[in-house]
Design a protein around this motif. Structure first.
Motif, PDB file in Angstrom:
ATOM      1  N   GLY A   1       0.816  -1.211   0.000  1.00  0.00           N
ATOM      2  CA  GLY A   1       0.000   0.000   0.000  1.00  0.00           C
ATOM      3  C   GLY A   1       0.846   1.256   0.000  1.00  0.00           C
ATOM      4  O   GLY A   1       0.509   2.255  -0.637  1.00  0.00           O
ATOM      5  N   THR A   2       1.981   1.218   0.703  1.00  0.00           N
ATOM      6  CA  THR A   2       2.865   2.372   0.767  1.00  0.00           C
ATOM      7  C   THR A   2       3.513   2.650  -0.584  1.00  0.00           C
ATOM      8  O   THR A   2       3.726   3.812  -0.962  1.00  0.00           O
ATOM      9  CB  THR A   2       3.950   2.141   1.838  1.00  0.00           C
ATOM     10  N   ILE A   3       3.842   1.594  -1.324  1.00  0.00           N
ATOM     11  CA  ILE A   3       4.382   1.779  -2.670  1.00  0.00           C
ATOM     12  C   ILE A   3       3.409   2.594  -3.511  1.00  0.00           C
ATOM     13  O   ILE A   3       3.790   3.538  -4.215  1.00  0.00           O
ATOM     14  CB  ILE A   3       4.649   0.410  -3.334  1.00  0.00           C
ATOM     15  N   MET A   4       2.132   2.240  -3.419  1.00  0.00           N
ATOM     16  CA  MET A   4       1.122   2.938  -4.222  1.00  0.00           C
ATOM     17  C   MET A   4       0.991   4.397  -3.786  1.00  0.00           C
ATOM     18  O   MET A   4       0.907   5.308  -4.618  1.00  0.00           O
ATOM     19  CB  MET A   4      -0.223   2.210  -4.087  1.00  0.00           C
ATOM     20  N   GLU A   5       0.992   4.645  -2.475  1.00  0.00           N
ATOM     21  CA  GLU A   5       0.858   6.017  -1.969  1.00  0.00           C
ATOM     22  C   GLU A   5       2.018   6.889  -2.462  1.00  0.00           C
ATOM     23  O   GLU A   5       1.821   8.006  -2.940  1.00  0.00           O
ATOM     24  CB  GLU A   5       0.823   6.006  -0.439  1.00  0.00           C
ATOM     25  N   TRP A   6       3.247   6.386  -2.333  1.00  0.00           N
ATOM     26  CA  TRP A   6       4.405   7.174  -2.722  1.00  0.00           C
ATOM     27  C   TRP A   6       4.523   7.281  -4.236  1.00  0.00           C
ATOM     28  O   TRP A   6       5.004   8.295  -4.757  1.00  0.00           O
ATOM     29  CB  TRP A   6       5.677   6.587  -2.114  1.00  0.00           C
ATOM     30  N   TYR A   7       4.112   6.253  -4.941  1.00  0.00           N
ATOM     31  CA  TYR A   7       4.082   6.325  -6.408  1.00  0.00           C
ATOM     32  C   TYR A   7       3.250   7.525  -6.841  1.00  0.00           C
ATOM     33  O   TYR A   7       3.669   8.333  -7.679  1.00  0.00           O
ATOM     34  CB  TYR A   7       3.491   5.031  -6.975  1.00  0.00           C
TER      35      TYR A   7
END
Length: 423
Positions: free
Chosen positions: A3-9
């Protein structure tokens, strides 16, 4: 981490596209420099919104749980990012276009302001005491992976499309495909259970009624130091190297844009290992050791960073990226455990969210400041800003330390006692 990958992406993608195309597309009536400053101003809106998101999500994260807030933040971020990909440009909608762009950026900031605190808590509160640094660093690696992923998608679009097609519609593709990560991230987070620490608080009836009031009254020093450390270790150096350097390299040094974007992918993919290593090192040698070394390196490399970049060749720009990003990513890896151990469990979401997001307020101003001073003064004021921010962070790291297990137990017992006497 997923989920964090998506947020920072989503959040990083905006910074890259703002540096590359938002000026001519949404502010075409300005000169190229003024248009770039205006585009970076919309970038800054997200940073103004992040502390507000930290307050809102921190309050409810300490009141009703970490999981619900993580699902909410991911949904808001995904909707705002997908919306940017559908926006009309100035040529089509006039002044409405930059207004809508700013609104979407604001909601991105709200979402990320609540995302980070909940994500690191989900990892650290599940971790064994002696591996908190490493568990937290796994979530933190989502930042470099998200950054590399955003850059990869942008690089592919930029490389495969001619300039006219990229400006016309190619820049929208990275925003629109984020819907895939949104669906996968929500699927995973809906299956995650609440952290043991919050379950224990809820079962004992020790959940804070007014977390913001309590943390401002009892832990205002920790909030200040958290903000100063975040500002010096992440905010200023990150937006210098990963946003302004892209603009500087393409528009001033005239280096090929695709080569720069490829460098962002390669460097951040490799430095994901530095994040994990620093997290583990903080478990062995202590959190402050990592921050002392990181801040010292930032201060020493701030001026050589531009000396190397100004050689004007792709390989030297890649080296400049490594010089500044290695110490900041190392501190990023040790940060979750370090910050979580500064606050009691019942106020932890609010404390780390408010402190860290307060340290990001000027993040969007860094590229705008750098662009504004570049023409008249060159790069030395930008390097000086990095040194000052690093010194502030280093001083705060001296002033606080990670609490030992015994100290944490005493602090939690005192909090529980005071809470029981009030109720």
């Amino acid at each position: 981490m997923i989920g964090t990958i998506m947020e920072w992406y989503d959040f990083f993608l905006y910074g890259f596209v703002a540096a590359l195309v938002f000026g001519p597309l949404f502010f075409p009536e300005f000169s190229s420099t003024t248009g770039a400053i205006a585009a970076f101003a919309t970038l800054a809106v997200g940073f103004v919104a992040r502390p507000l998101g930290g307050i809102i999500f921190g309050h409810f994260g300490d009141r009703i749980g970490r999981k619900t807030m993580l699902i909410t933040s991911l949904s808001i971020m995904g909707a705002a990012t997908f919306g940017i990909g559908l926006l009309p440009t100035y040529e089509t909608a006039g002044i409405l276009a930059p207004i809508l762009l700013t609104v979407c950026r604001f909601f991105q900031g709200i979402a990320l302001g609540g995302e980070w605190g909940g994500a690191v808590l989900m990892a650290v509160e599940y971790a064994p005491d002696k591996r908190r640094g490493f568990f937290g660093s796994i979530v933190q690696s989502g930042a470099t992976i998200g950054l590399a992923l955003a850059t990869t998608v942008l690089f592919v679009c930029s490389y495969m499309l001619p300039q006219e097609a990229f400006l016309a519609w190619g820049w929208r593709v990275p925003f629109l495909i984020s819907i895939v990560m949104l669906v996968s991230g929500l699927y995973i987070r809906l299956k995650v259970t609440e952290t043991p620490a919050f379950k224990k608080l809820r079962e004992a009836g020790e959940v804070a009624k007014f977390p913001l009031k309590d943390v401002l009254r009892d832990h205002y020093k920790e909030i200040y130091h958290t903000a100063a450390i975040y500002l010096g270790s992440i905010t200023v150096p990150f937006y210098t190297v990963w946003v302004f350097l892209i603009y500087y390299g393409t528009n001033v040094l005239k280096v090929d844009r695709s080569d720069l974007l490829l460098g962002v992918v390669v460097v951040n993919t490799i430095l994901s290992l530095a994040i994990l290593g620093a997290g583990r090192l903080s478990d062995i040698l202590g959190r402050r050791f990592v921050f002392f070394c990181g801040f010292t390196l930032l201060a020493l490399l701030a001026f050589p960073f531009f000396w190397v970049a100004d050689i004007g060749e792709t390989k030297w720009l890649w080296l400049a990226m490594v010089m500044l990003s290695f110490p900041l990513w190392a501190m990023w890896g040790a940060m979750p455990a370090f910050f979580c151990e500064l606050f009691p469990e019942r106020l932890r979401y609010t404390g780390i969210s408010l402190g860290s997001q307060a340290g990001t307020i000027i993040g969007g101003l860094v590229p705008m400041f750098a662009t504004a001073v570049l023409e008249d003064y060159g790069t030395w004021p930008i390097s000086a800003l990095i040194v000052v921010a690093a010194c502030l962070g280093l001083w705060s790291a001296f002033c606080v330390s990670s609490k030992s297990a015994v100290e944490r137990r005493f602090a939690q017992a005192a909090e529980a006692s005071r809470f029981a006497s009030q109720t």
